[in-house]
Scaffold this active site. Structure first.
Site, short mmCIF file in Angstrom:
data_model
loop_
_atom_site.label_atom_id
_atom_site.label_comp_id
_atom_site.label_asym_id
_atom_site.label_seq_id
_atom_site.Cartn_x
_atom_site.Cartn_y
_atom_site.Cartn_z
CG HIS A 63 -2.18 1.17 1.10
ND1 HIS A 63 -3.16 0.29 1.69
CD2 HIS A 63 -1.90 2.25 1.17
CE1 HIS A 63 -4.01 2.11 1.71
NE2 HIS A 63 -3.27 2.50 1.06
NE ARG A 67 1.29 11.62 -3.13
CZ ARG A 67 0.19 10.81 -2.33
NH1 ARG A 67 -1.13 10.59 -3.08
NH2 ARG A 67 0.42 11.28 -1.48
CG ASN A 97 -4.80 8.19 -4.49
OD1 ASN A 97 -3.26 7.77 -4.93
ND2 ASN A 97 -4.75 8.30 -3.23
CG HIS A 182 -10.00 4.73 2.55
ND1 HIS A 182 -8.40 5.65 2.42
CD2 HIS A 182 -10.73 5.33 3.13
CE1 HIS A 182 -8.97 6.38 3.21
NE2 HIS A 182 -10.28 7.07 3.88
CG ASN A 283 -8.85 9.18 6.13
OD1 ASN A 283 -8.92 8.86 7.06
ND2 ASN A 283 -8.95 9.99 4.99
CG ASP A 310 -1.87 5.14 4.48
OD1 ASP A 310 -1.75 5.47 2.56
OD2 ASP A 310 -2.71 5.38 4.50
CG HIS A 314 0.80 15.03 1.38
ND1 HIS A 314 -0.70 14.99 -0.41
CD2 HIS A 314 0.11 13.80 1.74
CE1 HIS A 314 -1.07 14.01 0.11
NE2 HIS A 314 -1.35 13.92 1.91
CG PHE A 328 -5.80 12.95 5.55
CD1 PHE A 328 -6.42 12.29 7.07
CD2 PHE A 328 -7.37 13.79 5.42
CE1 PHE A 328 -7.11 13.44 7.29
CE2 PHE A 328 -8.15 14.06 6.23
CZ PHE A 328 -8.43 13.88 7.19
O1 DOR Z 1 -3.37 9.35 4.43
C1 DOR Z 1 -3.84 8.98 3.44
N1 DOR Z 1 -3.10 9.95 2.28
N2 DOR Z 1 -5.13 8.15 3.63
C2 DOR Z 1 -5.26 8.10 1.88
O2 DOR Z 1 -6.29 7.64 2.12
C3 DOR Z 1 -4.69 8.65 1.14
C4 DOR Z 1 -3.64 9.21 1.41
C5 DOR Z 1 -2.54 9.98 0.15
O3 DOR Z 1 -3.29 9.56 -0.43
O4 DOR Z 1 -2.52 10.89 0.44
#
Ligand code: DOR
Length: 441
Positions: A63, A67, A97, A182, A283, A310, A314, A328
């Site tokens: 997981h 990006r 995503n 999710h 999240n 996860d 960012h 998140f």
């Molecule tokens: O904290 C998170 N960031 N939880 C997610 O489910 C998505 C992820 C993201 O893509 O930044």
């Protein structure tokens, strides 16, 4: 074209969760990208003395968010692959995503090929469940599967409609592939940033209760029972989600689940420690100590069979926004192995075989990858680990472009010292080695 070169790893403790082998003083031979019994006659041999190290096959973080396409200022498949190799991974499953969302066979193929040309780690694409992850129309799972998707998910966004989730699981059943959800009932948490509890109240931040996650996990478990489609629950964090997993197990429903390392090593006290720094914003959110303990127990008891980071990088500018506006996500692929050792293996909560199984045989089974373990003829994918090495998490040393983690400054015990993928070292002593042209088969 194969050169007559071979590598031998000597005096190593092999911990192979695929074969259930934990044995010291072993010797592992590698030639032409594969594990071999012995090298060809006359081979030019590189000897690696691995005294004091463990050798673990095919570590996979199932997981991660790399990006690409679309948000290359946060991470790229190249920087993400470097980070993964640095963290000791030989394979990763990447979430869809992206921008655009990875919801077509062409995009799945692009992600896979990009991973191959970077050539540091096996990049396994996860396709979106619904078109644009909008939840309105099922994506073309069949053609994405044919192009190499290993699972389907709208991660980051829950599949909100029960009817859509039912359709996805029914379809996935015919394809024998997992749907990763999710779980989060967003109607219960409009605008929430953190767990709804003491820290949230003290800090005046909008919270989300555990019920938002657990109610959707229960729904999904019911739908897995109804459809017999394979459900994989992403990043479980709530106590009552665990009751749903027990129910699924007791009823023989096809349900698996994963935990994220930050939920195992931190609780929501970290929010107050970091003040309003969104480095703790993830999240699902960091939960109270009782939930962390319950999660540790669920992993220990085998209710949860996967540890996955996860990894959600960012840009610093995005994370510099006020807490409630910041995105998140935290970077985790370079710290997950250290957390596994520090939280589970070193304290003796799990044996090395069980613990490392959470990142090898466990995810391999969920994704039906069929890696057989360290046998002659299988790809030489393994990690050399110093189980005793203590280190301090310093995000500035990450290969990931995302430097946000609430683990910064934490002391961990256990670190990857070398990663080999497809017979080639991709990382040695913390340094990622340039790969360039793909040699991934
Ligand atoms: O904290 C998170 N960031 N939880 C997610 O489910 C998505 C992820 C993201 O893509 O930044």
């Amino acid at each position: 074209m194969s050169e007559n070169k071979a590598t031998v790893i000597q005096n190593v403790r092999v911990v192979d969760p695929f074969c259930g082998v934990d044995s010291a003083g072993e010797e592992i031979w590698v030639q032409n990208g594969l594990i071999v019994e012995e090298p060809d006659a006359g081979a030019d041999i590189e000897r690696v003395d691995a005294s004091g190290l463990w050798l673990v096959p095919r570590l996979i973080d199932m997981h991660v968010h790399f990006r690409e396409p679309g948000q290359t200022w946060k991470e790229t498949i190249e920087s993400g692959s470097q980070a993964a190799a640095h963290g000791g991974m030989t394979a990763v499953a990447v979430m869809p995503n992206t921008v655009p969302v990875t919801d077509t066979p062409e995009l799945v193929q692009w992600v896979k090929e990009r991973g191959q040309s970077v050539g540091l780690v096996r990049v396994l694409p996860i396709g979106a469940v619904t078109v644009g992850s909008q939840g309105r129309e099922l994506a073309d799972l069949y053609r994405m599967l044919k192009q190499g998707a290993v699972a389907f998910s709208d991660d980051g966004i829950p599949v909100g409609s029960s009817g859509m989730m039912r359709a996805a699981l029914s379809y996935a059943r015919t394809l024998d592939v997992p749907v990763i959800n999710h779980a989060e009932d967003r109607m219960l948490a409009p605008g929430a940033s953190v767990h709804e509890g003491r820290a949230a109240h003290r800090m005046g931040l909008p919270g989300v209760p555990e019920a938002a996650e657990a109610s959707m996990v229960w729904r999904d478990v019911m739908l897995a029972g109804l459809t017999r489609g394979q459900l994989h629950v992403a990043h479980v964090s709530a106590i009552e989600s665990l009751s749903a997993l027990v129910y699924a197990r007791d009823h023989g429903y096809p349900v698996t689940a994963e935990a994220a390392p930050h939920h195992l090593i931190l609780n929501d006290d970290a929010l107050m420690e970091w003040g309003y720094n969104p480095v703790t914003k993830v999240n699902p959110p960091l939960r109270p100590e009782a939930s962390r303990q319950a999660l540790l127990q669920a992993v220990q008891q085998g209710l949860i069979t996967v540890l996955a980071s996860d990894h959600a990088p960012h840009h610093a500018d995005d994370k510099a926004r006020p807490y409630i506006d910041a995105p998140f996500g935290i970077s985790g692929v370079e710290t997950i192995l250290g957390v596994l050792f520090t939280a589970l293996i070193q304290p003796g909560l799990m044996s090395p075989l069980q613990g490392l199984g959470l990142m090898s045989a466990g995810p391999d089974r969920v994704l039906r990858l069929g890696y057989p373990g360290l046998m002659p003829g299988t790809p030489a994918d393994f990690t050399l680990i110093d189980a005793e090495r203590e280190w301090t998490v310093d995000p500035m040393r990450f290969y990931s472009q995302g430097k946000n983690t609430p683990l910064a400054g934490l002391r961990l015990r256990g670190q990857a010292v070398a990663t080999m993928m497809g017979g080639r070292f991709t990382m040695r002593e913390g340094e990622v080695l340039h790969a360039g042209i793909s040699q991934i088969s």
